[in-house]
Scaffold this motif. Structure first.
Motif, PDB file in Angstrom:
ATOM      1  N   ALA A  77     -16.214  13.380  50.694  1.00 40.20           N
ATOM      2  CA  ALA A  77     -16.952  13.037  49.480  1.00 40.20           C
ATOM      3  C   ALA A  77     -16.031  12.399  48.443  1.00 40.20           C
ATOM      4  O   ALA A  77     -16.414  11.431  47.769  1.00 40.20           O
ATOM      5  CB  ALA A  77     -17.628  14.286  48.907  1.00 40.20           C
ATOM      6  N   GLY A  78     -14.828  12.934  48.314  1.00 40.12           N
ATOM      7  CA  GLY A  78     -13.868  12.340  47.386  1.00 40.12           C
ATOM      8  C   GLY A  78     -13.502  10.923  47.780  1.00 40.12           C
ATOM      9  O   GLY A  78     -13.385  10.033  46.920  1.00 40.12           O
ATOM     10  N   TRP A  79     -13.320  10.697  49.059  1.00 36.17           N
ATOM     11  CA  TRP A  79     -13.002   9.350  49.565  1.00 36.17           C
ATOM     12  C   TRP A  79     -14.127   8.376  49.233  1.00 36.17           C
ATOM     13  O   TRP A  79     -13.896   7.258  48.753  1.00 36.17           O
ATOM     14  CB  TRP A  79     -12.781   9.434  51.074  1.00 36.17           C
ATOM     15  N   MET A  80     -15.369   8.808  49.471  1.00 36.30           N
ATOM     16  CA  MET A  80     -16.510   7.955  49.161  1.00 36.30           C
ATOM     17  C   MET A  80     -16.595   7.661  47.658  1.00 36.30           C
ATOM     18  O   MET A  80     -16.905   6.531  47.246  1.00 36.30           O
ATOM     19  CB  MET A  80     -17.801   8.616  49.638  1.00 36.30           C
ATOM     20  N   LEU A  81     -16.326   8.655  46.835  1.00 38.64           N
ATOM     21  CA  LEU A  81     -16.384   8.448  45.388  1.00 38.64           C
ATOM     22  C   LEU A  81     -15.346   7.426  44.926  1.00 38.64           C
ATOM     23  O   LEU A  81     -15.637   6.562  44.090  1.00 38.64           O
ATOM     24  CB  LEU A  81     -16.180   9.775  44.666  1.00 38.64           C
ATOM     25  N   VAL A  82     -14.129   7.539  45.442  1.00 37.68           N
ATOM     26  CA  VAL A  82     -13.077   6.589  45.077  1.00 37.68           C
ATOM     27  C   VAL A  82     -13.468   5.179  45.502  1.00 37.68           C
ATOM     28  O   VAL A  82     -13.304   4.208  44.733  1.00 37.68           O
ATOM     29  CB  VAL A  82     -11.736   7.010  45.705  1.00 37.68           C
ATOM     30  N   TRP A  83     -13.980   5.057  46.720  1.00 35.52           N
ATOM     31  CA  TRP A  83     -14.400   3.736  47.232  1.00 35.52           C
ATOM     32  C   TRP A  83     -15.512   3.154  46.369  1.00 35.52           C
ATOM     33  O   TRP A  83     -15.473   1.965  46.006  1.00 35.52           O
ATOM     34  CB  TRP A  83     -14.847   3.882  48.680  1.00 35.52           C
TER      35      TRP A  83
END
Length: 377
Positions: free
Chosen positions: A102-108
């Motif tokens: 989820a953090g990866w998706m948010l950063v992207w």
């Protein structure tokens, strides 16, 4: 990837709904099969499809595009915990991996929003807040094995913030954009609603989840009312401009409208004692949501690029009798509120009907060779 995940999710929905009444496995196994192993990967893949559209940017990179497949494997690991093949503490690892995803998706998404020419579409903010709700839900899941004395309250928060925060916000944010596309008519008020209503939906999801965790109705009831505000505004706008298409026999619009009513019923069910609101959420909301979205989007996923007569024909074939199936989905949304425990059966029959029709269309299209990029137009 999206097509495979859609087919996989449909099969999981059918199997879980059909087999969950049997005493072989606990209900929590089937619930996580649907939500962790099917819904979560499919939603992340759908986000990766829509974010480039909302930001007018390129598709997700190769590595990030494999994330939904990794989440399927994580969901499988969760199921191994609930059948006793892995120790209970493994939940911490699986939940932590979802937190990282989820953090990866948010950063992207933040990078894409920052670089969007002219600014990102307001629907993107709904995805960001939905992922924030997923972070909250997975944080609660991490704490469950570490603080067993708080297991029941944390489980309630985990469930409801994921249902009405992560899934609910993602779905409604997508519906506001997808419905006008399905009807072929622009919605002039959609951008304003998306900007104005996000705070109410998010506040409603958080208050509802906190109220269930603390067993405090004075938090649950305002949370539900807050959530109903954007749903009511969206539904009233649709009825004013697209009433004929909502009540049509065919097409994606009837199923998408039924999904909206199903979410309203699931929210109401949270307040009604003895009602399994999760059953309403699945059969009354997710079934029509997935079938309606697939009716509109699957032809684009099968053959990306310029829209042709093939796409219109495919949508007509996949969405045939969606209006009739919508009545079945609505039945599954309403019957549990009236005290009937067999409400999911109607939605299950409708979804089985949809999957059968989808399989027939896919086989026929493959035999004709028109599903290939260089097939006949």
């Amino acid at each position: 990837m999206l097509i495979a995940l859609l087919v996989f999710s449909l099969l999981v929905l059918l199997l879980a709904t059909s087999l969950s009444p049997l005493p072989w496995l606990p209900p929590v196994f089937w619930a996580h099969g649907v939500l962790a192993m099917a819904a979560l990967p499919l939603i992340v893949a759908a986000m990766q499809h829509f974010v480039p559209v909302l930001t007018r940017s390129r598709a997700a990179g190769v590595v990030l595009s494999r994330l939904p497949l990794g989440l399927v494997l994580v969901g499988g690991g969760v199921l191994l915990v609930f059948v006793g093949a892995l120790a209970w503490n493994w939940i911490v690892l699986w939940a932590a991996m979802v937190l990282l995803a989820a953090g990866w998706m948010l950063v992207w998404m933040r990078q894409r929003s920052h670089n969007a020419l002219g600014g990102a579409h307001p629907g993107l903010a709904w995805y960001g807040v939905a992922l924030s709700c997923l972070l909250l839900g997975m944080s609660a899941a991490v704490l469950i094995p570490l603080f067993p004395q708080w297991q029941a309250p944390l489980r309630e928060f985990h469930l409801h913030i994921n249902l009405y925060g992560f899934i609910g916000l993602t779905a409604v944010g997508t519906l506001q954009v997808l419905f006008p596309t399905a009807t072929g008519h622009a919605d002039p008020g959609v951008s304003r609603r998306l900007r104005q209503d996000l705070k109410w939906a998010f506040a409603g999801a958080v208050l509802l989840a906190l109220g269930r965790m603390l067993e405090t109705p004075w938090l649950v009831i305002p949370g539900i009312l807050f959530w109903l505000l954007p749903l009511g505004r969206m539904a009233s706008a649709w009825l004013r401009t697209e009433g004929l298409r909502i009540f049509a026999w065919h097409g994606a619009a009837p199923a998408l409208a039924a999904a909206t009513l199903g979410l309203v019923s699931a929210l109401v069910g949270v307040m009604v004692p003895g009602v399994a609101s999760l059953d309403i959420f699945l059969a009354g909301f997710m079934f029509p949501l997935v079938s309606g979205a697939a009716s509109q989007l699957l032809p684009v996923w099968v053959r990306p690029g310029r829209q042709t007569a093939w796409h219109a024909t495919a949508r007509a074939a996949i969405g045939r009798y969606n209006g009739v199936r919508a009545l079945f989905y609505i039945t599954s949304a309403i019957l549990p509120l009236l005290g009937y425990r067999c409400g999911a059966m109607a939605g299950l029959l409708a979804l089985l009907w949809f999957v059968a029709g989808l399989a027939y269309w896919g086989l026929n299209d493959w035999l004709q060779g028109s599903g290939r990029a260089n097939g006949p137009q």
